[in-house]
Design a protein around this motif. Structure first.
Motif, mmCIF file in Angstrom:
data_model
loop_
_atom_site.group_PDB
_atom_site.id
_atom_site.type_symbol
_atom_site.label_atom_id
_atom_site.label_comp_id
_atom_site.label_asym_id
_atom_site.label_seq_id
_atom_site.Cartn_x
_atom_site.Cartn_y
_atom_site.Cartn_z
ATOM 1 N N MET A 1 11.275 122.805 63.946
ATOM 2 C CA MET A 1 11.223 122.382 65.346
ATOM 3 C C MET A 1 12.540 122.716 66.031
ATOM 4 S SD MET A 1 10.453 118.586 66.939
ATOM 5 C CE MET A 1 8.838 118.526 66.143
ATOM 6 N N SER A 2 12.452 123.300 67.213
ATOM 7 C CA SER A 2 13.648 123.718 67.928
ATOM 8 C C SER A 2 14.405 122.523 68.482
ATOM 9 C CB SER A 2 13.275 124.675 69.064
ATOM 10 O OG SER A 2 12.490 123.999 70.032
ATOM 11 N N SER A 4 15.476 122.106 71.510
ATOM 12 C CA SER A 4 14.967 121.703 72.826
ATOM 13 C C SER A 4 13.784 120.741 72.697
ATOM 14 C CB SER A 4 14.563 122.934 73.632
ATOM 15 O OG SER A 4 13.538 123.660 72.963
ATOM 16 N N LYS A 5 12.899 121.007 71.727
ATOM 17 C CA LYS A 5 11.759 120.111 71.520
ATOM 18 C C LYS A 5 12.212 118.746 71.008
ATOM 19 C CE LYS A 5 7.994 123.408 70.810
ATOM 20 N NZ LYS A 5 6.914 123.842 69.884
ATOM 21 N N LEU A 8 13.568 116.900 73.909
ATOM 22 C CA LEU A 8 12.481 116.481 74.795
ATOM 23 C C LEU A 8 11.750 115.273 74.226
ATOM 24 C CD1 LEU A 8 10.653 116.890 77.249
ATOM 25 C CD2 LEU A 8 9.313 118.519 75.883
ATOM 26 N N TYR A 9 11.380 115.325 72.939
ATOM 27 C CA TYR A 9 10.685 114.209 72.303
ATOM 28 C C TYR A 9 11.563 112.953 72.304
ATOM 29 C CZ TYR A 9 7.203 117.564 70.619
ATOM 30 O OH TYR A 9 6.228 118.518 70.535
#
Length: 265
Positions: A1-2, A4-5, A8-9
């Motif tokens: 998972m990057s 940025s994700k 965001l999460y």
């Protein structure tokens, strides 16, 4: 998972926690046996639910709120569905500009709306009346119905209406026999959101309700000024539970409708 994700999460989780934590605090406080609000509760009791359910004043305010919410949500659903249907069919810029007007209650700050409604009602004699409360909440509930029904109509295949009308049915019968059954989840969602909006409305009620037509939310607000006791927490817990159940029913209805449509296809 990057990264940025993950960020965001994490950000979304913090927002959800910010919204949910107050509810998780209020719920146990409503079962407190103490005389005043305290967290964690020093003892457990149902006395504040009993205090609410046996109070004539609280029950009168609850009755007013329920009548207003039911009447306003039904009227807003009928008017909002008709408006959404017209907006979806027309290509006229003038008619489509009405969509922006219908959505104004979501855009204009609620305090400004409340002051405007108060000034109008003072001129026409609708202050502290059931009619005035219902009309105000119809206005506030219309945007939810229009938005929800428009989404359903844009997913609907309008060639079915054309086929129905070519077989001799007029537009009125076609809408109820063909269109409405297929957009029913959107209509129900709009109805539920309008109901929740009406039963939870506080600011407008503070300006225009009063006397025997005092809403539950206004009485809660005035009670907070006079004396804070766990009765407020018990009422808040009940309102939150009702809203949650209504939203779950709407989601379940939408899921069942999608499954039935998938099997039919």
């Amino acid at each position: 998972m990057s990264l940025s994700k993950i960020l965001l999460y994490g950000f979304v989780t913090l927002i959800l926690a910010w919204l949910i934590i107050p509810i998780l605090i209020i719920l146990p406080m409503s079962f407190s046996g103490a005389r005043f609000l305290a967290f964690p509760p020093p003892s457990w009791s149902l006395r504040w639910y009993d205090s609410y359910l046996t109070s004539t004043a609280w029950m009168q305010a609850t009755r007013v709120s329920l009548i207003v919410a039911v009447c306003a949500s039904v009227i807003a659903t009928i008017l909002g569905t008709a408006a959404a249907y017209a907006l979806n069919l027309t290509q006229s810029r003038l008619v489509r500009s009405l969509q922006a007007i219908l959505l104004l209650p979501l855009i204009v700050p609620i305090v400004i709306t409340a002051v405007g409604v108060f000034l109008v009602y003072a001129q026409v004699g609708l202050l502290a009346s059931m009619t005035g409360l219902i009309l105000a909440n119809v206005m506030l509930g219309l945007p939810y119905v229009v938005t929800s029904v428009l989404v359903g109509l844009r997913k609907f295949d309008h060639t079915q209406e054309m086929v129905s009308r070519s077989l001799g049915m007029n537009r009125w019968r076609t809408f109820f026999a063909v269109t409405l059954p297929q957009i029913k989840p959107s209509v129900i969602s709009g109805l539920l959101f309008a109901f929740i909006s009406a039963i939870d409305e506080t600011v407008v009620s503070l300006f225009i309700s009063g006397g025997e037509y005092q809403t539950l939310t206004k009485k809660m607000f005035t009670a907070l000024r006079d004396e804070i006791d766990p009765t407020i927490a018990s009422i808040s817990s009940l309102l939150t539970t009702i809203s949650f159940i209504l939203l779950m029913l709407a989601a379940l209805n939408a899921r069942n409708t999608e499954r039935s449509q998938g099997r039919a296809a």
